[in-house]
Design a protein around this motif. Structure first.
Motif, PDB file in Angstrom:
ATOM      1  N   ALA A  21       0.997  -1.146  -0.015  1.00 21.71           N
ATOM      2  CA  ALA A  21       0.156  -0.003  -0.009  1.00 21.71           C
ATOM      3  C   ALA A  21       0.924   1.269  -0.045  1.00 21.71           C
ATOM      4  CB  ALA A  21      -0.777   0.114   1.212  1.00 21.71           C
ATOM      5  N   VAL A  22       1.797   1.248   0.675  1.00 21.21           N
ATOM      6  CA  VAL A  22       2.811   2.323   0.804  1.00 21.21           C
ATOM      7  C   VAL A  22       3.488   2.461  -0.529  1.00 21.21           C
ATOM      8  CG1 VAL A  22       4.952   3.351   1.908  1.00 21.21           C
ATOM      9  CG2 VAL A  22       3.084   2.453   3.367  1.00 21.21           C
ATOM     10  N   SER A  23       4.087   1.309  -1.021  1.00 20.74           N
ATOM     11  CA  SER A  23       4.739   1.662  -2.441  1.00 20.74           C
ATOM     12  C   SER A  23       3.942   2.095  -3.531  1.00 20.74           C
ATOM     13  CB  SER A  23       5.443   0.107  -2.627  1.00 20.74           C
ATOM     14  OG  SER A  23       4.391  -0.645  -2.984  1.00 20.74           O
ATOM     15  N   SER A  24       2.602   1.763  -3.310  1.00 28.83           N
ATOM     16  CA  SER A  24       1.545   2.219  -4.281  1.00 28.83           C
ATOM     17  C   SER A  24       1.082   3.597  -4.243  1.00 28.83           C
ATOM     18  CB  SER A  24       0.508   1.332  -4.467  1.00 28.83           C
ATOM     19  OG  SER A  24       0.858  -0.119  -4.613  1.00 28.83           O
ATOM     20  N   ASP A  25       1.462   4.285  -2.999  1.00 28.97           N
ATOM     21  CA  ASP A  25       1.003   5.803  -2.920  1.00 28.97           C
ATOM     22  C   ASP A  25       1.451   6.371  -4.137  1.00 28.97           C
ATOM     23  OD1 ASP A  25       0.569   8.154  -1.911  1.00 28.97           O
ATOM     24  OD2 ASP A  25       1.999   8.059  -0.412  1.00 28.97           O
ATOM     25  N   PRO A  26       0.439   7.164  -4.853  1.00 23.59           N
ATOM     26  CA  PRO A  26       0.775   7.811  -6.290  1.00 23.59           C
ATOM     27  C   PRO A  26       1.642   8.953  -5.800  1.00 23.59           C
ATOM     28  CG  PRO A  26      -1.261   8.041  -5.613  1.00 23.59           C
ATOM     29  CD  PRO A  26      -0.830   7.274  -4.743  1.00 23.59           C
ATOM     30  N   PHE A  27       1.592   9.770  -4.505  1.00 21.35           N
ATOM     31  CA  PHE A  27       2.463  10.919  -4.323  1.00 21.35           C
ATOM     32  C   PHE A  27       3.825  10.686  -3.989  1.00 21.35           C
ATOM     33  CE2 PHE A  27      -2.217  11.721  -3.023  1.00 21.35           C
ATOM     34  CZ  PHE A  27      -2.443  12.844  -3.923  1.00 21.35           C
ATOM     35  N   ARG A  28       4.204   9.364  -3.974  1.00 20.39           N
ATOM     36  CA  ARG A  28       5.708   9.225  -3.850  1.00 20.39           C
ATOM     37  C   ARG A  28       6.568   8.973  -5.204  1.00 20.39           C
ATOM     38  NH1 ARG A  28       6.827   4.221   0.099  1.00 20.39           N
ATOM     39  NH2 ARG A  28       8.876   5.419  -0.307  1.00 20.39           N
ATOM     40  N   PHE A  29       5.555   8.923  -5.968  1.00 21.55           N
ATOM     41  CA  PHE A  29       6.291   8.660  -7.420  1.00 21.55           C
ATOM     42  C   PHE A  29       6.331  10.132  -8.280  1.00 21.55           C
ATOM     43  CE2 PHE A  29       5.030   4.445  -6.285  1.00 21.55           C
ATOM     44  CZ  PHE A  29       5.842   3.921  -6.838  1.00 21.55           C
ATOM     45  N   THR A  30       7.354  10.362  -8.818  1.00 22.73           N
ATOM     46  CA  THR A  30       7.542  11.771  -9.621  1.00 22.73           C
ATOM     47  C   THR A  30       8.333  11.464 -10.748  1.00 22.73           C
ATOM     48  OG1 THR A  30       7.767  13.986  -9.598  1.00 22.73           O
ATOM     49  CG2 THR A  30       9.245  12.868  -8.148  1.00 22.73           C
ATOM     50  N   SER A  31       8.741  12.410 -11.665  1.00 23.99           N
ATOM     51  CA  SER A  31       9.306  12.198 -12.698  1.00 23.99           C
ATOM     52  C   SER A  31       9.571  13.665 -13.371  1.00 23.99           C
ATOM     53  CB  SER A  31       9.104  11.147 -14.029  1.00 23.99           C
ATOM     54  OG  SER A  31       7.878  11.735 -14.488  1.00 23.99           O
ATOM     55  N   PRO A  32      10.360  14.006 -14.022  1.00 21.45           N
ATOM     56  CA  PRO A  32      10.667  15.557 -14.706  1.00 21.45           C
ATOM     57  C   PRO A  32       9.219  15.630 -15.590  1.00 21.45           C
ATOM     58  CG  PRO A  32      12.823  14.175 -15.087  1.00 21.45           C
ATOM     59  CD  PRO A  32      11.784  13.477 -14.489  1.00 21.45           C
ATOM     60  N   GLN A  33       8.870  14.685 -16.313  1.00 21.03           N
ATOM     61  CA  GLN A  33       7.747  14.800 -17.137  1.00 21.03           C
ATOM     62  C   GLN A  33       6.435  15.188 -16.290  1.00 21.03           C
ATOM     63  OE1 GLN A  33       9.809  12.551 -17.368  1.00 21.03           O
ATOM     64  NE2 GLN A  33      10.495  12.549 -19.496  1.00 21.03           N
ATOM     65  N   GLN A  34       6.332  14.406 -15.267  1.00 21.66           N
ATOM     66  CA  GLN A  34       5.160  14.780 -14.365  1.00 21.66           C
ATOM     67  C   GLN A  34       5.250  16.309 -13.629  1.00 21.66           C
ATOM     68  OE1 GLN A  34       4.277  12.692 -10.080  1.00 21.66           O
ATOM     69  NE2 GLN A  34       3.144  11.575 -11.710  1.00 21.66           N
ATOM     70  N   SER A  35       6.312  16.452 -13.327  1.00 23.07           N
ATOM     71  CA  SER A  35       6.816  17.742 -12.793  1.00 23.07           C
ATOM     72  C   SER A  35       6.439  18.961 -13.724  1.00 23.07           C
ATOM     73  CB  SER A  35       7.967  18.111 -12.167  1.00 23.07           C
ATOM     74  OG  SER A  35       8.333  16.946 -11.088  1.00 23.07           O
ATOM     75  N   LEU A  36       6.778  18.650 -15.132  1.00 28.01           N
ATOM     76  CA  LEU A  36       6.515  19.685 -16.182  1.00 28.01           C
ATOM     77  C   LEU A  36       4.935  19.603 -16.255  1.00 28.01           C
ATOM     78  CD1 LEU A  36       7.173  21.370 -18.501  1.00 28.01           C
ATOM     79  CD2 LEU A  36       7.460  19.519 -19.807  1.00 28.01           C
ATOM     80  N   ALA A  37       4.323  18.393 -16.367  1.00 30.50           N
ATOM     81  CA  ALA A  37       2.798  18.554 -16.246  1.00 30.50           C
ATOM     82  C   ALA A  37       2.083  19.348 -15.293  1.00 30.50           C
ATOM     83  CB  ALA A  37       2.273  17.177 -16.516  1.00 30.50           C
ATOM     84  N   ILE A  38       2.320  19.514 -13.995  1.00 33.60           N
ATOM     85  CA  ILE A  38       1.964  19.915 -12.822  1.00 33.60           C
ATOM     86  C   ILE A  38       2.365  21.267 -12.832  1.00 33.60           C
ATOM     87  CG2 ILE A  38       1.994  20.145 -10.554  1.00 33.60           C
ATOM     88  CD1 ILE A  38       2.484  17.242 -10.205  1.00 33.60           C
ATOM     89  N   GLY A  39       3.475  21.808 -13.375  1.00 27.90           N
ATOM     90  CA  GLY A  39       3.833  23.377 -13.508  1.00 27.90           C
ATOM     91  C   GLY A  39       3.109  23.815 -14.739  1.00 27.90           C
TER      92      GLY A  39
END
Length: 390
Positions: A21-39
């Motif tokens: 459950a902890v490893s599936s927490d989506p807020f623990r995963f990130t990437s440059p592409q995801q950060s760009l999308a959020i930005g």
């Protein structure tokens, strides 16, 4: 069969479940592409908010806040809600994460946030378009043909907004089948629904943008001013271009077409947030003309005598209005000078003759009781020449 006691087995299972459950927490995963999308999502929303605040401040200071401004404010509130939902969608769907790195997870939260975005998306664009049409109606609604065109386009826009909203909310019966496909029920063909909606938005964008450009061509104003005004309204084509890009990506995703995008470059979802916030920004651009005129006076300054519309009247003041204003000012100045002269005459009462409530100047050269060295008052421009009776 396990060699551990039963209690130890249960504890190991619980620890394993907790670890998954902890490893599936989506807020623990990130990437440059995801950060760009959020930005991109947050950045465009913040920019739209700043532009809208500037527009509202200008309208309130000039006491011109109207229905078109209120509609854009409502669209901005919906855009903020869409931004929050987009952030959750990006996280819960692992947008921008390579598919090899995506852990096993529950897809239902991501589908729920996607459903929320689908509901918010079209009303934002429809409200912004209605705001633009109301602005055009106030500026160019004097011609019956233009007014009729605006009314019909707005009716189609509002009708489509209501129809699409209901179709999106009720795309599946029961509604929770939208995010739980295994449930029994029926759903609309989402591919057809969203393709038709996007195509309609592009068509209405082109029709709305073509109207002011057609009107500006007939305006007899300086070329630099005409180009500047056309550039303000042409900013709306940025939204149309974004809509076309979004439609292409939408068709590729819905119809499972082959694409050149790699598995970790799937941030085309952000085009929805770009489109809605660009619509708010470009819709506010014409209302920022006073600010642009202060920044770029040579481009946006228009002399009253130079601006003539195709309706046969001046846009910033008719010739008749200017003549009437000039005549009123002349009469006021003449009356003020006459009242001042009458006051002096009443105080002295020498050298004047009062007859039938009209005051006539007496020929001071014939009978002037004042010394010859006394200064003579000059006749006003509106008074008759001396030596004559009126």
């Amino acid at each position: 069969m396990s060699l551990l006691p039963r209690s130890d087995v249960l504890l190991a299972v619980e620890n394993n479940i907790t670890e998954v459950a902890v490893s599936s927490d989506p807020f623990r995963f990130t990437s440059p592409q995801q950060s760009l999308a959020i930005g991109i999502v947050i950045g465009f929303t913040a920019l739209a908010f700043v532009v809208l605040c500037t527009r509202v401040a200008g309208r309130l200071s000039s006491h011109q806040f109207g229905l078109d401004d209120a509609l854009v404010c409502i669209a901005m509130v919906l855009s903020m809600l869409e931004t929050a939902a987009s952030y959750m969608f990006i996280k819960t769907n692992f947008i921008g994460i390579r598919w090899q790195d995506i852990p096993p997870h529950d897809p239902i939260p991501g589908l729920v946030w996607n459903y929320a975005i689908e509901i918010l998306y079209n009303p934002i664009l429809a409200l912004v378009k209605t705001s633009i049409l109301l602005l055009l109606l106030r500026l160019f609604g004097q011609k019956p043909g233009v007014k009729r065109f605006i009314v019909w386009i707005n009716m189609a826009n509002l009708g489509m907004m209501i129809a699409v909203f209901l179709a999106t909310v009720l795309q599946c019966i029961p509604i929770n089948k939208t995010w739980q496909p295994e449930l029994e029920g029926t759903c609309l063909d989402r591919r057809i629904l969203f393709t038709v909606v996007s195509t309609f938005n592009i068509v209405t964008d082109i029709l709305i943008l073509a109207l002011p450009l057609r009107i500006f061509i007939d305006l007899k104003i300086p070329r630099r001013t005409k180009i500047a005004l056309m550039m303000i309204f042409l900013l709306g084509f940025l939204t149309t271009i974004t809509s076309i890009i979004r439609l292409v990506l939408l068709i590729q995703g819905l119809f499972m077409l082959k694409t050149t995008l790699s598995a970790d470059a799937n941030i085309g979802f952000v085009t929805s947030a770009i489109e809605t916030n660009l619509a708010i920004i470009t819709a506010s651009a014409p209302a920022l003309r006073p600010l642009l005129r202060a920044w770029f006076p040579r481009l946006f300054r228009v002399d009253r005598d130079e601006v003539i519309g195709n309706t046969g009247r001046r846009v910033l003041g008719t010739a008749a209005t200017r003549m009437t204003r000039l005549k009123s000012q002349t009469q006021l100045q003449s009356r003020t000078q006459r009242e001042s002269e009458d006051t002096t005459m009443t105080m002295t009462f020498n050298g004047i003759i009062k007859n039938a409530d009209k005051i006539f100047p007496y020929n001071t050269r014939i009978d002037n009781p004042r010394p010859a060295t006394a200064p003579q008052s000059q006749p006003s421009l509106g008074s008759p020449p001396p030596e004559k009776w009126i």
